[in-house]
Motif scaffolding. Structure first.
Motif, short mmCIF file in Angstrom:
data_model
loop_
_atom_site.label_atom_id
_atom_site.label_comp_id
_atom_site.label_asym_id
_atom_site.label_seq_id
_atom_site.Cartn_x
_atom_site.Cartn_y
_atom_site.Cartn_z
N LEU A 12 0.82 -1.21 0.00
CA LEU A 12 0.00 0.00 0.00
C LEU A 12 0.86 1.26 0.00
O LEU A 12 0.54 2.25 -0.67
CB LEU A 12 -0.95 -0.01 1.21
N LEU A 13 1.96 1.24 0.74
CA LEU A 13 2.87 2.38 0.76
C LEU A 13 3.56 2.56 -0.60
O LEU A 13 3.72 3.69 -1.08
CB LEU A 13 3.93 2.18 1.85
N LYS A 14 3.92 1.45 -1.21
CA LYS A 14 4.65 1.49 -2.48
C LYS A 14 3.85 2.15 -3.59
O LYS A 14 4.40 2.88 -4.43
CB LYS A 14 5.05 0.08 -2.90
N ILE A 15 2.54 1.93 -3.62
CA ILE A 15 1.71 2.50 -4.70
C ILE A 15 0.99 3.78 -4.25
O ILE A 15 0.12 4.29 -4.96
CB ILE A 15 0.67 1.47 -5.21
N SER A 16 1.35 4.27 -3.08
CA SER A 16 0.75 5.50 -2.52
C SER A 16 -0.74 5.36 -2.23
O SER A 16 -1.47 6.35 -2.24
CB SER A 16 1.00 6.71 -3.43
N ALA A 17 -1.19 4.13 -2.01
CA ALA A 17 -2.54 3.96 -1.48
C ALA A 17 -2.55 4.49 -0.05
O ALA A 17 -3.58 4.94 0.45
CB ALA A 17 -2.95 2.49 -1.51
N ILE A 18 -1.40 4.41 0.61
CA ILE A 18 -1.17 5.08 1.87
C ILE A 18 -0.03 6.07 1.68
O ILE A 18 1.03 5.71 1.15
CB ILE A 18 -0.80 4.09 3.00
N THR A 19 -0.25 7.30 2.07
CA THR A 19 0.78 8.34 2.00
C THR A 19 0.98 8.92 3.39
O THR A 19 0.01 9.26 4.07
CB THR A 19 0.36 9.48 1.03
N LEU A 20 2.25 9.01 3.82
CA LEU A 20 2.57 9.57 5.13
C LEU A 20 3.30 10.89 4.96
O LEU A 20 4.27 10.98 4.22
CB LEU A 20 3.47 8.60 5.91
N GLN A 21 2.81 11.90 5.68
CA GLN A 21 3.45 13.22 5.67
C GLN A 21 3.40 13.81 7.08
O GLN A 21 2.69 14.78 7.34
CB GLN A 21 2.74 14.17 4.69
N PRO A 22 4.18 13.25 8.02
CA PRO A 22 4.14 13.75 9.40
C PRO A 22 4.55 15.22 9.51
O PRO A 22 4.08 15.93 10.40
CB PRO A 22 5.13 12.84 10.13
N GLU A 23 5.45 15.67 8.62
CA GLU A 23 5.93 17.04 8.70
C GLU A 23 5.02 18.03 7.98
O GLU A 23 5.09 19.24 8.21
CB GLU A 23 7.33 17.13 8.10
N ASN A 24 4.18 17.52 7.08
CA ASN A 24 3.29 18.37 6.30
C ASN A 24 1.92 17.70 6.26
O ASN A 24 1.51 17.17 5.23
CB ASN A 24 3.85 18.57 4.89
N PRO A 25 1.20 17.73 7.37
CA PRO A 25 -0.02 16.94 7.51
C PRO A 25 -1.12 17.32 6.53
O PRO A 25 -1.21 18.45 6.06
CB PRO A 25 -0.47 17.24 8.96
#
Length: 213
Positions: A12-25
């Motif tokens: 999911l992370l690899k295809i950006s189905a999940i995207t994490l942006q802790p510094e830019n929520p």
């Protein structure tokens, strides 16, 4: 050997189905600040991942609930995945709208569910649990028994856990927030420094304030 939840989280992370942006929520429609954005509909564009999810959902359903009488997807994110699961299991399928259609028969449930049928509900994402459990209410109101729900991913919010308990609905998922954090660290998607703020957000998402270094 990696567990299923970690394997799927990496996909999911690899295809950006999940995207994490802790510094830019991100800012959700609810107004919450969030370090994560999830769109599991993206998995439909990747045949290998789409099939992986379908097969594993079917396995999870059969192992947890046995063979139900029908499958129901929750609109809109789980309509396609629910249909794939129903087709693989050779079962009747319907999906539940968020609101009744505003014309014609004004259906809330699209498809035919018969009173007395044992139904497994398919979701793509469990957030606060509100929309998922509204679908459960609709299916129960149609005279069916909801034997449980199977989802691709859950944030694991305490409020959602409590709501499912109150409604008496068993939930099983292929992956989850904790597994996703471990996968993100292991694949160098995020630094270990971000583990704490990610965990803090999950515990109190409505009041989480992003760290500004």
């Amino acid at each position: 050997m990696k567990d299923l939840d970690r394997i799927l989280a990496e996909k999911l992370l690899k295809i950006s189905a999940i995207t994490l942006q802790p510094e830019n929520p991100f800012v959700w429609a609810s107004g919450w600040n969030s370090p994560i954005y999830t769109d599991n509909r993206k998995t439909l564009s990747y045949p290998e991942i789409r099939t992986f999810i379908k097969v594993e959902l079917c396995r999870l359903i059969l192992e947890t609930y046995g063979t139900p009488d029908a499958i129901a997807g929750v609109a809109t994110g789980a309509i396609a995945q629910g249909a794939l699961v129903a087709d693989e299991l050779g079962l009747p399928y319907a999906y539940v709208r968020s609101t009744p259609k505003d014309h014609g028969m004004e259906n809330l449930i699209e498809g035919n569910l018969k009173p007395g049928q044992k139904v497994v509900v398919i979701e793509d994402l469990i957030s606060t649990g509100g929309s998922s459990l509204k679908a459960v209410d609709a299916i129960r109101a149609a005279g069916c028994e909801v034997v449980g729900m199977a989802a691709i991913f859950t944030y694991g919010f305490p409020v959602a856990v409590e709501k499912f308990k109150e409604k008496g609905v068993q939930l099983v998922t292929l992956s989850n927030y904790n597994a996703m954090i471990k996968a993100a660290v292991d694949t160098n998607y995020i630094k270990e420094d971000f583990i704490k703020p990610l965990q803090e957000w999950r515990q109190d998402p409505a009041n989480w304030i992003p760290r500004r270094d």
